[in-house]
Design an enzyme around this catalytic site. Sequence first.
Site, mmCIF file in Angstrom:
data_model
loop_
_atom_site.group_PDB
_atom_site.id
_atom_site.type_symbol
_atom_site.label_atom_id
_atom_site.label_comp_id
_atom_site.label_asym_id
_atom_site.label_seq_id
_atom_site.Cartn_x
_atom_site.Cartn_y
_atom_site.Cartn_z
ATOM 1 N N GLY A 21 0.775 -1.234 0.000
ATOM 2 C CA GLY A 21 0.000 0.000 0.000
ATOM 3 C C GLY A 21 0.802 1.277 0.000
ATOM 4 O O GLY A 21 0.224 2.373 0.038
ATOM 5 N N GLY B 241 3.498 -3.826 -3.969
ATOM 6 C CA GLY B 241 3.376 -4.085 -5.396
ATOM 7 C C GLY B 241 3.727 -2.811 -6.143
ATOM 8 O O GLY B 241 4.785 -2.678 -6.756
ATOM 9 N N ARG B 242 2.826 -1.839 -6.023
ATOM 10 C CA ARG B 242 2.953 -0.582 -6.752
ATOM 11 C C ARG B 242 4.312 0.102 -6.559
ATOM 12 O O ARG B 242 4.925 0.567 -7.524
ATOM 13 C CB ARG B 242 1.847 0.366 -6.254
ATOM 14 C CG ARG B 242 1.686 1.608 -7.093
ATOM 15 C CD ARG B 242 0.717 2.593 -6.412
ATOM 16 N NE ARG B 242 -0.515 2.017 -5.929
ATOM 17 C CZ ARG B 242 -1.665 1.979 -6.610
ATOM 18 N NH1 ARG B 242 -1.745 2.516 -7.801
ATOM 19 N NH2 ARG B 242 -2.743 1.430 -6.090
ATOM 20 N N ARG C 277 -7.114 2.387 -15.284
ATOM 21 C CA ARG C 277 -7.058 3.104 -13.999
ATOM 22 C C ARG C 277 -7.776 4.461 -14.029
ATOM 23 O O ARG C 277 -8.499 4.774 -13.097
ATOM 24 C CB ARG C 277 -5.613 3.248 -13.516
ATOM 25 C CG ARG C 277 -4.902 1.897 -13.327
ATOM 26 C CD ARG C 277 -3.590 1.990 -12.572
ATOM 27 N NE ARG C 277 -3.847 2.323 -11.181
ATOM 28 C CZ ARG C 277 -3.671 3.512 -10.665
ATOM 29 N NH1 ARG C 277 -3.174 4.479 -11.387
ATOM 30 N NH2 ARG C 277 -3.977 3.729 -9.410
ATOM 31 N N TYR D 140 -10.752 4.473 -11.389
ATOM 32 C CA TYR D 140 -10.508 5.178 -10.113
ATOM 33 C C TYR D 140 -10.265 6.673 -10.305
ATOM 34 O O TYR D 140 -9.799 7.340 -9.377
ATOM 35 C CB TYR D 140 -9.262 4.624 -9.405
ATOM 36 C CG TYR D 140 -9.033 3.139 -9.495
ATOM 37 C CD1 TYR D 140 -9.806 2.246 -8.755
ATOM 38 C CD2 TYR D 140 -8.009 2.620 -10.287
ATOM 39 C CE1 TYR D 140 -9.572 0.887 -8.828
ATOM 40 C CE2 TYR D 140 -7.770 1.260 -10.355
ATOM 41 C CZ TYR D 140 -8.560 0.404 -9.628
ATOM 42 O OH TYR D 140 -8.316 -0.939 -9.693
ATOM 43 N N CYS E 289 -16.321 2.899 -27.298
ATOM 44 C CA CYS E 289 -17.643 3.529 -27.308
ATOM 45 C C CYS E 289 -18.213 3.723 -25.906
ATOM 46 O O CYS E 289 -19.288 3.202 -25.593
ATOM 47 C CB CYS E 289 -18.577 2.639 -28.115
ATOM 48 S SG CYS E 289 -18.438 0.919 -27.600
#
Length: 420
Positions: free
Chosen positions: A239, A288-289, A325, A329, A355
């Site tokens: 996180g 992760g990020r 993303r 978000y 579309c």
Amino acid sequence: MSAYTYRDNVFTVEDVPFAELAGTYGSPLYVYSKKTILDDMRRIEAAFDGMPHTTYYAVKANANGQILRLLAEAGLGADVGSGGELFLALRAGFPASKITFSGVGKRDDEITYALEQDIYAFYVESVQEIGVLNQIAGSMGKRARILLRVNLDIDAGGHAYVSTSLRHNKFGLPHAKALEVLQHAQSLPHIDVRGIHSHVGSQITKSAIFVKAAEAVAAIVQRLRDGGIAVQDVDFGGGFGIQYHGFIRHRGLPVEHAEEAHLTSTELLRAAVPTLRKLNASISIQPGRAIVAHGGVLLTKVLYRKETEEKTFLIVDGAMNDLIRPALYHSHHQIVPLLLTGAPYETVDVVGPICESGDFFANDRRVPRMQRGDMMALMCAGAYGYVQASNYNARPRPAEIMVDGASHSVIRPRESIETL
Ligand code: LLP
């Protein structure tokens, strides 16, 4: 030094102009910088200031086989969220003894597979799951090591979809129940209780949240030990937020004020380390990020300019199926042209061909004026980029390229229409 630079106004990754990559491999295109990924990984490791620990890379952030191999060779462990991720982690060379399995909904066949492989531990999230694990392990003549995921009821801020530790979220068990649940688990013959796990959310940018979480974890560890649970392992989750706004600074680019705190992922982690150090347990994390986001870029090309009374649209060849993303978000990915021409800034919507009105990369964004055929980079797309791509609108997913100094290679070929 950053791997991303403008050399004579040509945007370059390590020693390769991005435009050259687009010319060779086509567009849209995911490009990764090996140096950036390794540098970011080392920064996370350095935040422990020599304290023994294990870093389980959260495979969900980017599951490309070559990237996994890079991190396995660097000595990290892996945290997997499915049988598929477990398969990829093993294939990439992570030893089973350095693999953990997180997630609220592990299937019986996934549990069986993970037990067969002898992974280090299951991060369990419900009483029923512990029962199923005990039963499957028993039928295989094994014992399953577990860490209980505790829900700390902490508001981590950020987008609701990536907040995981509020009472109403599906994740973990309430911390007040931890003792009772682990006492029960400890009585089961095929369960080996190792400790607890917490993960409060993703893209958290305030160190106070991590300090609060570490203190909450410390209090729970104390209560569990008082209640007769020998807590040996504590996993503090992932996180750790990263900088998205203003990642590339250059006099030819509009200034983007970093909405993210000025803290780096490393400093966010470092804020929690002193509290974790005192726990007298084996400490681990699952970022992760923070390891892979800055190392990846999505290149896309302007197909059309469209000017209406309301807006100027840059319609590009990448779309929400390639990078969801922003649509999902409202995430901010900085947009920078591959060639700086000194063109004046303008405010545009950067949209894809799909579309849906949700198919955008940026709304009302100031960028140097771009024309049909011009190319741009969407920065910080290495985490939750390709892994969340889809074939929506029968669009083949882009290729992935790894750059290492002056060399580059395909680490996943572009899909073709025929294989859809
Ligand atoms: N551990 C667990 C149990 C997790 O669920 C996650 C991420 C991580 C670790 C790694 O978190 P990180 O260090 O990457 O923040 N798709 C969203 C993010 C979803 C995060 C899911 N869980 C996005 O694109 O922002």
